[in-house]
Design an enzyme around this catalytic site. Sequence first.
Site, PDB file in Angstrom:
ATOM      1  N   ILE A  18       0.837  -1.430  -0.125  1.00  0.00           N
ATOM      2  CA  ILE A  18       0.242  -0.107   0.206  1.00  0.00           C
ATOM      3  C   ILE A  18       1.109   1.341  -0.342  1.00  0.00           C
ATOM      4  CG2 ILE A  18      -1.586   1.664   1.063  1.00  0.00           C
ATOM      5  CD1 ILE A  18      -2.788  -1.057   2.276  1.00  0.00           C
ATOM      6  N   ARG A  38      12.618   0.860   6.598  1.00  0.00           N
ATOM      7  CA  ARG A  38      13.365   0.705   7.625  1.00  0.00           C
ATOM      8  C   ARG A  38      14.751   0.376   6.241  1.00  0.00           C
ATOM      9  NH1 ARG A  38      11.891  -3.601  11.455  1.00  0.00           N
ATOM     10  NH2 ARG A  38      10.986  -4.430  10.052  1.00  0.00           N
ATOM     11  N   ASP A  65      13.615   3.365  11.291  1.00  0.00           N
ATOM     12  CA  ASP A  65      13.576   2.611  11.953  1.00  0.00           C
ATOM     13  C   ASP A  65      11.904   2.998  12.588  1.00  0.00           C
ATOM     14  OD1 ASP A  65      12.317   0.877  13.610  1.00  0.00           O
ATOM     15  OD2 ASP A  65      14.128  -0.131  14.049  1.00  0.00           O
ATOM     16  N   LEU A  66      10.809   3.054  12.289  1.00  0.00           N
ATOM     17  CA  LEU A  66       9.485   3.953  13.210  1.00  0.00           C
ATOM     18  C   LEU A  66       9.260   2.797  13.862  1.00  0.00           C
ATOM     19  CD1 LEU A  66       7.430   3.889   9.452  1.00  0.00           C
ATOM     20  CD2 LEU A  66       8.272   5.960  11.343  1.00  0.00           C
ATOM     21  N   TYR A 161      -3.156  -7.811  16.833  1.00  0.00           N
ATOM     22  CA  TYR A 161      -3.220  -6.969  15.265  1.00  0.00           C
ATOM     23  C   TYR A 161      -4.979  -6.362  15.232  1.00  0.00           C
ATOM     24  CZ  TYR A 161      -3.932  -5.071  11.035  1.00  0.00           C
ATOM     25  OH  TYR A 161      -3.834  -4.522   9.701  1.00  0.00           O
ATOM     26  N   LYS A 165      -5.413  -1.824  15.648  1.00  0.00           N
ATOM     27  CA  LYS A 165      -6.028  -0.890  14.589  1.00  0.00           C
ATOM     28  C   LYS A 165      -7.793  -0.735  14.941  1.00  0.00           C
ATOM     29  CE  LYS A 165      -3.675  -1.786  11.087  1.00  0.00           C
ATOM     30  NZ  LYS A 165      -2.819  -0.573  10.570  1.00  0.00           N
ATOM     31  N   GLU A 197      -4.750  -7.630  -1.372  1.00  0.00           N
ATOM     32  CA  GLU A 197      -3.283  -8.593  -1.707  1.00  0.00           C
ATOM     33  C   GLU A 197      -1.953  -8.424  -2.045  1.00  0.00           C
ATOM     34  OE1 GLU A 197      -2.734 -11.279  -5.711  1.00  0.00           O
ATOM     35  OE2 GLU A 197      -4.394  -9.826  -5.518  1.00  0.00           O
ATOM     36  N   LYS A 203       3.008 -13.230   6.132  1.00  0.00           N
ATOM     37  CA  LYS A 203       3.555 -12.511   7.566  1.00  0.00           C
ATOM     38  C   LYS A 203       3.066 -12.887   8.704  1.00  0.00           C
ATOM     39  CE  LYS A 203       6.056  -8.474   5.291  1.00  0.00           C
ATOM     40  NZ  LYS A 203       6.010  -6.581   5.918  1.00  0.00           N
TER      41      LYS A 203
END
Length: 255
Positions: A18, A38, A65-66, A161, A165, A197, A203
């Site tokens: 995205i 990164r 690196d956030l 996760y 969100k 997609e 992951k």
Amino acid sequence: MERWRGRVALVTGASGGIGAAVSRALVRHGLKVVGCARDVGKIEKLAAECQSAGFPGTLVPYKCDLSSEEEILSMFSAIRTQHRGVDICVNNAGLARPEPLLTGGTEGWRAMLDLNVLAVSICTREAYRSMQERNVDDGHIINISSMSSHQVVSQPLANFYEATKCAVMALTEGLRQELREAKTHIRATSISPGLVETGFAFKLYSDDPGKAAATYENIQCLKAEDLATAVVYVLSAPPHVQIGDVQMRPTEQVS
């Protein structure tokens, strides 16, 4: 989108999926996009592709690196020095790890919180400060959320996760209220996609590649470009229009 030409957008997680699609779309519309990740190798390749295509904007790769506030602050300082500041902030970077609520590891939970919640909050704060410093009153902060923030589905590996969100949704609405109370015209929007997609499932189901592949084979999924189109739609709205949340899912998706 004409009023955004030449202005600066920060897109996090721009190395693929995205984030890459959003970066390409904004460059096509004439913006200067700082794309961070990164690993900037893929962003550098995308920047070259945009230049070769003759897009009117530019893509500037930035390694960050956030999960590190220090690196985020350093990035915003560099943007201030080199490009004056941020007018649009697209908080796209996110992380999903297979860590159920009953048996998950604290390290995995913390990693998701750091990227999905804290990094979003830090980038939002710094983007707002950047706008304030330059008296920018028409900026925009866009958070990429998820349809799972509206309905928790039966997917134990993703429950934590999904909780992050849900936090993004709450943060976006809270931000809208704070911006209004501050008497600014800076807008805040969340975009909540269903199944897209990308490499997300691979992951999440890292121990079961077959299951990950099947995730994208059962229905016709959204494409990353669909999300980029949504970002452009949000930014194209007249200044008096506040789009709070865009919900989008594949037509065939159940929840």
